[in-house]
Every structure is written in structure tokens, then in C-alpha cells.
Design a protein around this motif. Structure first.
Motif, PDB file in Angstrom:
ATOM      1  N   CYS A 109       7.574  -4.403  11.430  1.00  0.00           N
ATOM      2  CA  CYS A 109       6.473  -4.619  10.202  1.00  0.00           C
ATOM      3  C   CYS A 109       5.962  -4.004   9.213  1.00  0.00           C
ATOM      4  O   CYS A 109       4.855  -4.146   8.786  1.00  0.00           O
ATOM      5  CB  CYS A 109       5.871  -2.523  11.111  1.00  0.00           C
ATOM      6  SG  CYS A 109       7.348  -1.496   9.187  1.00  0.00           S
ATOM      7  N   GLY A 110       7.197  -4.700   8.209  1.00  0.00           N
ATOM      8  CA  GLY A 110       7.165  -5.043   7.097  1.00  0.00           C
ATOM      9  C   GLY A 110       7.732  -4.295   5.994  1.00  0.00           C
ATOM     10  O   GLY A 110       7.118  -4.773   4.770  1.00  0.00           O
ATOM     11  N   LYS A 111       8.295  -3.501   6.970  1.00  0.00           N
ATOM     12  CA  LYS A 111       8.927  -2.326   5.180  1.00  0.00           C
ATOM     13  C   LYS A 111      10.226  -3.842   4.108  1.00  0.00           C
ATOM     14  O   LYS A 111       9.354  -3.145   3.455  1.00  0.00           O
ATOM     15  CB  LYS A 111      10.026  -1.819   5.829  1.00  0.00           C
ATOM     16  CG  LYS A 111       9.548  -0.447   7.476  1.00  0.00           C
ATOM     17  CD  LYS A 111       9.988  -0.017   7.930  1.00  0.00           C
ATOM     18  CE  LYS A 111      11.409  -0.375   8.941  1.00  0.00           C
ATOM     19  NZ  LYS A 111      11.033  -0.932   9.946  1.00  0.00           N
ATOM     20  N   SER A 112      10.846  -4.215   4.575  1.00  0.00           N
ATOM     21  CA  SER A 112      11.330  -4.874   4.117  1.00  0.00           C
ATOM     22  C   SER A 112      10.772  -6.058   3.101  1.00  0.00           C
ATOM     23  O   SER A 112      11.061  -5.781   2.004  1.00  0.00           O
ATOM     24  CB  SER A 112      12.805  -5.634   4.917  1.00  0.00           C
ATOM     25  OG  SER A 112      14.088  -4.758   5.301  1.00  0.00           O
ATOM     26  N   THR A 113       9.943  -6.050   3.219  1.00  0.00           N
ATOM     27  CA  THR A 113       8.957  -7.578   3.238  1.00  0.00           C
ATOM     28  C   THR A 113       8.535  -6.478   1.873  1.00  0.00           C
ATOM     29  O   THR A 113       8.331  -7.476   0.511  1.00  0.00           O
ATOM     30  CB  THR A 113       7.683  -8.044   4.298  1.00  0.00           C
ATOM     31  OG1 THR A 113       8.333  -8.448   4.878  1.00  0.00           O
ATOM     32  CG2 THR A 113       7.110  -8.953   3.619  1.00  0.00           C
ATOM     33  N   PHE A 114       7.667  -5.438   2.061  1.00  0.00           N
ATOM     34  CA  PHE A 114       7.237  -4.851   0.940  1.00  0.00           C
ATOM     35  C   PHE A 114       8.395  -4.113   0.030  1.00  0.00           C
ATOM     36  O   PHE A 114       8.076  -4.430  -0.933  1.00  0.00           O
ATOM     37  CB  PHE A 114       5.931  -3.347   1.858  1.00  0.00           C
ATOM     38  CG  PHE A 114       5.571  -2.599   0.598  1.00  0.00           C
ATOM     39  CD1 PHE A 114       4.884  -3.346  -0.004  1.00  0.00           C
ATOM     40  CD2 PHE A 114       5.988  -1.416   0.217  1.00  0.00           C
ATOM     41  CE1 PHE A 114       3.531  -2.164  -0.717  1.00  0.00           C
ATOM     42  CE2 PHE A 114       5.706  -0.811  -0.340  1.00  0.00           C
ATOM     43  CZ  PHE A 114       4.520  -0.962  -1.131  1.00  0.00           C
ATOM     44  N   LEU A 115       9.788  -3.894   0.357  1.00  0.00           N
ATOM     45  CA  LEU A 115      10.260  -3.494  -0.179  1.00  0.00           C
ATOM     46  C   LEU A 115      10.742  -4.665  -1.586  1.00  0.00           C
ATOM     47  O   LEU A 115      10.668  -4.457  -2.586  1.00  0.00           O
ATOM     48  CB  LEU A 115      11.906  -2.780   0.288  1.00  0.00           C
ATOM     49  CG  LEU A 115      12.423  -2.263  -0.546  1.00  0.00           C
ATOM     50  CD1 LEU A 115      11.645  -0.353  -0.726  1.00  0.00           C
ATOM     51  CD2 LEU A 115      13.678  -2.494  -0.043  1.00  0.00           C
ATOM     52  N   ARG A 116      11.455  -5.481  -1.013  1.00  0.00           N
ATOM     53  CA  ARG A 116      11.824  -7.321  -1.652  1.00  0.00           C
ATOM     54  C   ARG A 116      10.410  -7.227  -3.093  1.00  0.00           C
ATOM     55  O   ARG A 116      11.114  -7.861  -4.092  1.00  0.00           O
ATOM     56  CB  ARG A 116      11.800  -7.719  -0.792  1.00  0.00           C
ATOM     57  CG  ARG A 116      13.102  -7.707  -0.668  1.00  0.00           C
ATOM     58  CD  ARG A 116      13.351  -9.371   0.226  1.00  0.00           C
ATOM     59  NE  ARG A 116      12.500 -10.103   1.506  1.00  0.00           N
ATOM     60  CZ  ARG A 116      12.849  -9.983   1.975  1.00  0.00           C
ATOM     61  NH1 ARG A 116      14.094  -8.949   3.561  1.00  0.00           N
ATOM     62  NH2 ARG A 116      12.063 -10.521   3.102  1.00  0.00           N
ATOM     63  N   LEU A 123       2.960  -0.008  10.445  1.00  0.00           N
ATOM     64  CA  LEU A 123       2.919  -0.537  12.251  1.00  0.00           C
ATOM     65  C   LEU A 123       2.132  -1.857  11.439  1.00  0.00           C
ATOM     66  O   LEU A 123       1.172  -1.987  11.480  1.00  0.00           O
ATOM     67  CB  LEU A 123       1.873   0.317  12.654  1.00  0.00           C
ATOM     68  CG  LEU A 123       1.707   0.067  13.919  1.00  0.00           C
ATOM     69  CD1 LEU A 123       3.207  -0.028  14.902  1.00  0.00           C
ATOM     70  CD2 LEU A 123       0.500   1.027  14.766  1.00  0.00           C
ATOM     71  N   MET A 124       2.818  -2.893  12.260  1.00  0.00           N
ATOM     72  CA  MET A 124       2.006  -4.687  11.973  1.00  0.00           C
ATOM     73  C   MET A 124       1.864  -3.952  10.456  1.00  0.00           C
ATOM     74  O   MET A 124       0.624  -5.206  10.868  1.00  0.00           O
ATOM     75  CB  MET A 124       0.980  -4.278  13.427  1.00  0.00           C
ATOM     76  CG  MET A 124       1.586  -4.326  14.758  1.00  0.00           C
ATOM     77  SD  MET A 124       1.095  -4.452  16.388  1.00  0.00           S
ATOM     78  CE  MET A 124      -0.373  -2.970  15.910  1.00  0.00           C
ATOM     79  N   GLY A 125       2.431  -4.780   9.459  1.00  0.00           N
ATOM     80  CA  GLY A 125       1.876  -4.563   9.023  1.00  0.00           C
ATOM     81  C   GLY A 125       0.853  -4.424   7.671  1.00  0.00           C
ATOM     82  O   GLY A 125       0.537  -4.553   6.919  1.00  0.00           O
ATOM     83  N   GLU A 126       0.012  -2.903   8.197  1.00  0.00           N
ATOM     84  CA  GLU A 126      -0.240  -1.986   7.847  1.00  0.00           C
ATOM     85  C   GLU A 126       0.553  -0.244   8.130  1.00  0.00           C
ATOM     86  O   GLU A 126       0.987  -0.240   8.526  1.00  0.00           O
ATOM     87  CB  GLU A 126      -1.742  -2.305   8.848  1.00  0.00           C
ATOM     88  CG  GLU A 126      -2.657  -3.300   8.277  1.00  0.00           C
ATOM     89  CD  GLU A 126      -3.615  -2.674   9.158  1.00  0.00           C
ATOM     90  OE1 GLU A 126      -4.237  -1.645   9.305  1.00  0.00           O
ATOM     91  OE2 GLU A 126      -4.044  -4.285   9.792  1.00  0.00           O
ATOM     92  N   MET A 127      -0.450  -0.259   6.473  1.00  0.00           N
ATOM     93  CA  MET A 127       0.066   1.502   6.190  1.00  0.00           C
ATOM     94  C   MET A 127      -0.558   2.533   7.195  1.00  0.00           C
ATOM     95  O   MET A 127      -2.246   2.684   6.695  1.00  0.00           O
ATOM     96  CB  MET A 127      -0.197   1.969   5.084  1.00  0.00           C
ATOM     97  CG  MET A 127       0.668   2.705   4.598  1.00  0.00           C
ATOM     98  SD  MET A 127       1.575   3.422   2.920  1.00  0.00           S
ATOM     99  CE  MET A 127      -0.334   3.468   2.196  1.00  0.00           C
ATOM    100  N   VAL A 128      -0.431   3.077   7.824  1.00  0.00           N
ATOM    101  CA  VAL A 128      -0.797   3.974   8.652  1.00  0.00           C
ATOM    102  C   VAL A 128      -1.190   4.972   8.228  1.00  0.00           C
ATOM    103  O   VAL A 128      -2.490   5.613   8.338  1.00  0.00           O
ATOM    104  CB  VAL A 128      -0.132   3.939  10.371  1.00  0.00           C
ATOM    105  CG1 VAL A 128      -1.097   4.853  11.201  1.00  0.00           C
ATOM    106  CG2 VAL A 128      -0.699   2.662  10.620  1.00  0.00           C
ATOM    107  N   GLU A 129      -0.247   5.629   7.575  1.00  0.00           N
ATOM    108  CA  GLU A 129      -0.629   7.191   7.019  1.00  0.00           C
ATOM    109  C   GLU A 129       0.568   7.227   6.116  1.00  0.00           C
ATOM    110  O   GLU A 129       1.619   6.251   5.387  1.00  0.00           O
ATOM    111  CB  GLU A 129      -0.429   8.145   7.895  1.00  0.00           C
ATOM    112  CG  GLU A 129      -0.445   9.395   7.830  1.00  0.00           C
ATOM    113  CD  GLU A 129      -0.522  10.520   8.730  1.00  0.00           C
ATOM    114  OE1 GLU A 129      -0.821   9.849   9.924  1.00  0.00           O
ATOM    115  OE2 GLU A 129      -0.583  11.780   8.463  1.00  0.00           O
TER     116      GLU A 129
END
Ligand SMILES: Nc1ncnc2c1ncn2[C@@H]1O[C@H](COP(=O)(O)OP(=O)(O)OP(=O)(O)O)[C@@H](O)[C@H]1O
Ligand SMILES: [Mg+2]
Length: 274
Positions: free
Chosen positions: A64-71, A243-249
Motif C-alpha cells: 500500500c506504500g508504507k515503506s515508499t512514504f517512509l523512505r 490503502l492502495m497508495g492513499e491515506m484512508v484515515e
């Protein structure tokens, strides 16, 4: 890198409880961040303010992109050729993607710990002393002090004080991960990014790492990616669900877990999908 004045968020809490839930200070925030690999978007439009002296958890299903965002928060994505970051990430009011920013200095202030312990093939002492020495600390007495303080903060000193010159690879997985945390702390960062730091560890080591993070948060802005819902609930103050690259909440952890606003969050935190 010149450091701008800390940004102060003026919150108008309705009750004193809000003061605890929303610490006023933040030194790191993102606005409309998009990251893509080549033409493939990985995360879209993420705006978040990370409270200082608190732990923010990033949760969500695999991919969902967690590591991508963190990096993207300390420009680790720079190492990936086809990776593009758009939007704004401000550290102490400075856009970290500004060409004038010294990435070496930035990563000193925004440290990172990875999923698998990554000690250098060096002694325990040298693992800690290496970074500060590279950044100009030359006096042995000062380096000794940094090594001891960092190992103490990482709750590892008592276990290694008699074998500081043994190889870091002789340590257990849990000890190696605490060594990596000590190595990050030795650089005196302001922000610590942790990507599933305990997922390769047994329950006892995991608990030690969690206790350590809880202790450390008094001094840092901490952001942790975790797959483990119980862990997010136990240690974080705020949680963002991706979720799927977006922040839902996003919200205070207790609230997000007990009264999620979005059905998709509810499904995820109750284990109904993901
Ligand atoms: N180096 C890369 N090159 C191309 N695509 C990548 C790269 N790294 C990640 N991606 C893609 O970006 C998306 C997000 O991946 P990312 O690793 O950030 O997810 P994640 O939430 O951390 O997943 P996990 O929980 O499995 O670690 C995925 O579709 C992934 O395939
Ligand atoms: Mg990941």
C-alpha cells in the motif's frame, strides 16, 4: 543545512484531554506527497503532520506504500533511479527536496532503522562510533562517551559493555536491531523512521524493542511502519491507515482502533481484510 525555527501549531483544544492527544509541536510535515516508480504511482496525495515526542504508526496491507512514504521522509528514495517524489515535505520548515539541502546532513537528523538488522561488519564499538567519526568527532574520549550513551539509551549497554570490540555479527538478532537503533541515536537525530523494526524478531526481543521505542519517544519524532496491529495499538500515539497508495484515515491510535470513521479502516483493524 540551515535550520529554520521550529514551527508551532496553534491548536485550540476543547478540553484538556486534547492537549495530550495533540501535542502542539511538530518538526516534520508533508503536504500532497505523491511518489511514483517510473510511470506507476505508489502513493498519492499524503498530507500528514507528525507530532514531536510521539510515535506515529503507518499501517496498511502489503504494497500500500508504507515503506515508499517512509523512505521519502529522509530522501532514501533518492537511491532508487526511477523513483519520483512530488509535493512538499518540510523538516523544521525547510523543504527537504530543495536542491540546496545537504542529504548527508538531513539523514543525520532524520535517522532510519530497517526491517532486518543491518549492522556493519565491524565491532560493536565501531558500529556506533563510525557515523559520529565521519561527521567530524575525532577525540577518542568523546567517541567513547557517545558509544556508551547510545548503547545505554538503546537498552543494550549491560549486555555488551564487556565485549565492545567483538564483532557486531556475534550478537543475536534482537541485540543487532537494538545496536542499529543505538547507531541511529549516536547521530543525535531529531526524527527516527522505523520500517517494521521488530518483524524479524522473537516475542521477547520484540517486547524489548517496543519498550525501548516507548522510552525514546520522549526525545524524538518517531514514525514506525508495522504490520502488527497489536503493536501499533500498544506503542503508537497516532496512526495513519494506508490503502492502495492513499491515506484512508488518520487519528489518535485509540480512536482509530476503537471508533474508525471509515468502513475500510474498520475492516482492516478488525482483521476482516488485508
Ligand atoms: N524499488 C521499487 N521499484 C518499483 N516499484 C516499487 C519499488 N518499491 C516499491 N515499489 C512498488 O510500490 C508499491 C508500494 O510498495 P511499498 O514497498 O512502499 O509497500 P509497503 O506498504 O511497504 O508493503 P509491505 O508491507 O509489503 O512492506 C508497490 O506496488 C511496490 O511494488
Ligand atoms: Mg514495506
Amino acid at each position: 543545512m540551515a535550520i529554520a525555527k521550529e514551527r508551532v501549531h496553534v491548536e485550540q483544544p476543547a478540553t484538556s484531554n486534547h492537549l495530550i492527544l495533540f501535542p502542539a509541536r511538530s518538526i516534520l510535515e508533508t503536504e500532497g506527497v505523491h511518489v511514483s516508480y517510473g510511470t506507476k504511482p505508489a502513493i498519492q496525495n499524503i498530507s500528514l503532520t507528525f507530532p514531536h515526542q510521539a510515535i506515529t504508526a503507518l499501517i496498511g496491507p502489503s504494497g500500500c506504500g508504507k515503506s515508499t512514504f517512509l523512505r521519502s521522509l529522509n530522501r532514501m528514495n533518492d537511491e532508487i533511479n526511477h523513483c519520483q517524489v512530488k509535493g512538499k515535505i518540510a523538516y523544521r520548515g525547510i523543504d527537504i527536496y530543495d536542491p540546496q539541502v545537504n542529504v548527508f546532513e538531513l539523514r543525520k537528523q532524520i535517522g532510519m532503522v530497517f526491517q532486518k538488522p543491518t549492522p556493519f561488519v565491524k565491532s560493536i564499538y565501531d558500529n556506533i562510533a563510525f557515523g559520529p567519526a565521519r561527521h567530524g568527532v575525532k577525540k577518542k574520549r568523546l567517541l567513547d562517551e557517545i558509544v556508551e550513551t547510545s548503547l545505554r539509551k538503546a537498552a543494550l549497554w549491560d549486555e555488551v559493555k564487556d565485549k565492545l570490540h567483538s564483532s557486531a555479527l556475534s550478537l543475536s538478532g534482537g541485540q543487532q536491531q537494538r545496536l542499529c537503533i543505538a547507531r541511529a541515536i549516536a547521530m543525535k537525530p531529531q526524527v527516527l523512521l522505523l520500517d517494521e523494526p521488530a518483524s524479524a524478531l522473537d516475542p521477547i526481543s520484540t517486547r524489548k524493542i517496543e519498550e525501548l521505542l516507548n522510552d525514546l519517544k520522549k526525545e524524538y519524532t518517531m514514525i514506525i511502519v508495522t504490520h502488527n496491529m497489536q503493536q501499533a495499538a500498544r506503542i503508537s500515539d497516532f496512526t495513519a491507515f494506508f490503502l492502495m497508495g492513499e491515506m484512508v484515515e488518520y487519528g489518535p491510535t485509540q480512536q482509530l482502533f476503537s471508533q474508525p470513521k471509515d468502513e475500510r479502516t474498520k475492516g482492516y483493524v478488525t482483521g476482516n481484510f488485508g
